[in-house]
Design a protein around this motif. Sequence first.
Motif, PDB file in Angstrom:
ATOM      1  N   GLU A 276       1.117   8.572  -2.782  1.00 12.09           N
ATOM      2  CA  GLU A 276       0.385   9.412  -3.731  1.00 12.09           C
ATOM      3  C   GLU A 276      -0.548  10.380  -3.010  1.00 12.09           C
ATOM      4  O   GLU A 276      -0.554  11.570  -3.308  1.00 12.09           O
ATOM      5  CB  GLU A 276      -0.414   8.537  -4.708  1.00 12.09           C
TER       6      GLU A 276
ATOM      7  N   GLY B 105       0.515   3.818  -3.045  1.00 17.06           N
ATOM      8  CA  GLY B 105      -0.766   4.516  -3.019  1.00 17.06           C
ATOM      9  C   GLY B 105      -0.838   5.549  -1.910  1.00 17.06           C
ATOM     10  O   GLY B 105      -1.347   6.654  -2.104  1.00 17.06           O
TER      11      GLY B 105
ATOM     12  N   LYS C  99       0.810  -1.218   0.000  1.00 12.69           N
ATOM     13  CA  LYS C  99       0.000   0.000   0.000  1.00 12.69           C
ATOM     14  C   LYS C  99       0.847   1.275   0.000  1.00 12.69           C
ATOM     15  O   LYS C  99       0.325   2.377  -0.120  1.00 12.69           O
ATOM     16  CB  LYS C  99      -0.930   0.030   1.219  1.00 12.69           C
TER      17      LYS C  99
ATOM     18  N   TYR D 222      -9.146   6.459  -4.537  1.00  9.93           N
ATOM     19  CA  TYR D 222      -9.812   5.320  -5.187  1.00  9.93           C
ATOM     20  C   TYR D 222      -8.864   4.611  -6.144  1.00  9.93           C
ATOM     21  O   TYR D 222      -8.722   3.384  -6.104  1.00  9.93           O
ATOM     22  CB  TYR D 222     -11.055   5.779  -5.961  1.00  9.93           C
ATOM     23  N   VAL D 223      -8.220   5.366  -7.016  1.00 12.07           N
ATOM     24  CA  VAL D 223      -7.352   4.783  -8.047  1.00 12.07           C
ATOM     25  C   VAL D 223      -6.169   4.037  -7.423  1.00 12.07           C
ATOM     26  O   VAL D 223      -5.761   2.982  -7.911  1.00 12.07           O
ATOM     27  CB  VAL D 223      -6.857   5.879  -9.027  1.00 12.07           C
ATOM     28  N   ALA D 224      -5.644   4.556  -6.327  1.00 11.47           N
ATOM     29  CA  ALA D 224      -4.491   3.924  -5.662  1.00 11.47           C
ATOM     30  C   ALA D 224      -4.878   2.641  -4.941  1.00 11.47           C
ATOM     31  O   ALA D 224      -4.011   1.923  -4.446  1.00 11.47           O
ATOM     32  CB  ALA D 224      -3.860   4.908  -4.677  1.00 11.47           C
ATOM     33  N   ASN D 225      -6.168   2.365  -4.885  1.00  9.80           N
ATOM     34  CA  ASN D 225      -6.670   1.137  -4.265  1.00  9.80           C
ATOM     35  C   ASN D 225      -6.231   1.008  -2.802  1.00  9.80           C
ATOM     36  O   ASN D 225      -5.811  -0.056  -2.362  1.00  9.80           O
ATOM     37  CB  ASN D 225      -6.238  -0.085  -5.082  1.00  9.80           C
TER      38      ASN D 225
ATOM     39  N   SER E  98     -11.041  20.976  -7.791  1.00 10.31           N
ATOM     40  CA  SER E  98      -9.727  20.335  -7.704  1.00 10.31           C
ATOM     41  C   SER E  98      -8.911  21.190  -6.757  1.00 10.31           C
ATOM     42  O   SER E  98      -9.122  22.394  -6.693  1.00 10.31           O
ATOM     43  CB  SER E  98      -9.049  20.311  -9.068  1.00 10.31           C
TER      44      SER E  98
ATOM     45  N   THR F 164     -11.751   6.060   4.590  1.00 10.79           N
ATOM     46  CA  THR F 164     -12.725   5.467   3.677  1.00 10.79           C
ATOM     47  C   THR F 164     -14.142   5.865   4.061  1.00 10.79           C
ATOM     48  O   THR F 164     -14.951   6.237   3.201  1.00 10.79           O
ATOM     49  CB  THR F 164     -12.593   3.935   3.663  1.00 10.79           C
TER      50      THR F 164
ATOM     51  N   GLU G  12     -10.242  11.034  -5.921  1.00  8.66           N
ATOM     52  CA  GLU G  12     -10.027  10.145  -7.064  1.00  8.66           C
ATOM     53  C   GLU G  12      -8.740   9.343  -6.891  1.00  8.66           C
ATOM     54  O   GLU G  12      -8.722   8.134  -7.146  1.00  8.66           O
ATOM     55  CB  GLU G  12      -9.973  10.954  -8.362  1.00  8.66           C
ATOM     56  N   ASP G  13      -7.670   9.998  -6.459  1.00  9.61           N
ATOM     57  CA  ASP G  13      -6.407   9.285  -6.261  1.00  9.61           C
ATOM     58  C   ASP G  13      -6.517   8.225  -5.174  1.00  9.61           C
ATOM     59  O   ASP G  13      -5.891   7.169  -5.275  1.00  9.61           O
ATOM     60  CB  ASP G  13      -5.276  10.264  -5.935  1.00  9.61           C
TER      61      ASP G  13
END
Length: 141
Positions: free
Chosen positions: A13, A10, A7, A62-65, A52, A105, A59-60
Motif C-alpha cells: 500500500e 501494508g 506485513k 498508520y492504517v496498514a499497521n 495530500s 516510524t 495515514e496509510d
Amino acid sequence: MSVPSEKRAGVAEILTYIPFFEEVEEDQISRVVTEELAEDGTMPVETLMYRSPLLGFVEDAYVANILEPKYLEIINDQAMGEIELEVLVYGIEQADYMLTMAVLTCIIVQEKVAPGIWGMATKEGWFLKILNHLQDLYDEE
C-alpha cells in the motif's frame, strides 16, 4: 531480510506512493496558514498544514499497521546507538526490514515534536529512499 508475509499488504500500500515522492514539487508538500491577529492583540500564529498525498502516505502507514512501535529500541540495537536520522537514511540500503521500518516510524512520529520533519524528509528524498529500499525488500520474497 525481506518483508514478513503478514506485513506485505501494508507495505504494498505505501509503495504506491513512490511516484509521488519521485516527482513531488515543493508546493505540493505543505502550506503555511497564518491566523489573523487575535482580538486580545496577540501575534498571529503560523501553522504548517501538509497536503495530500503526503498526508495520505502517513495515514496509510498508520492504517496498514506497519509502523514499528519499538523503533527506538531497534535503532539502538541495530544501529549501535547511531540515532542521527540522516546517517540512518543514507545507509538504509544496508538495513533489514525491521531497521528500515524503525527509521520510517521514527520520521513519522517525530513530526509531533519536530514540526516540519515530514516536509524535510520529502524535500531531501528520505521517504523516497526508504520506499525504494522497501521495494527491494518486498521484491526479495
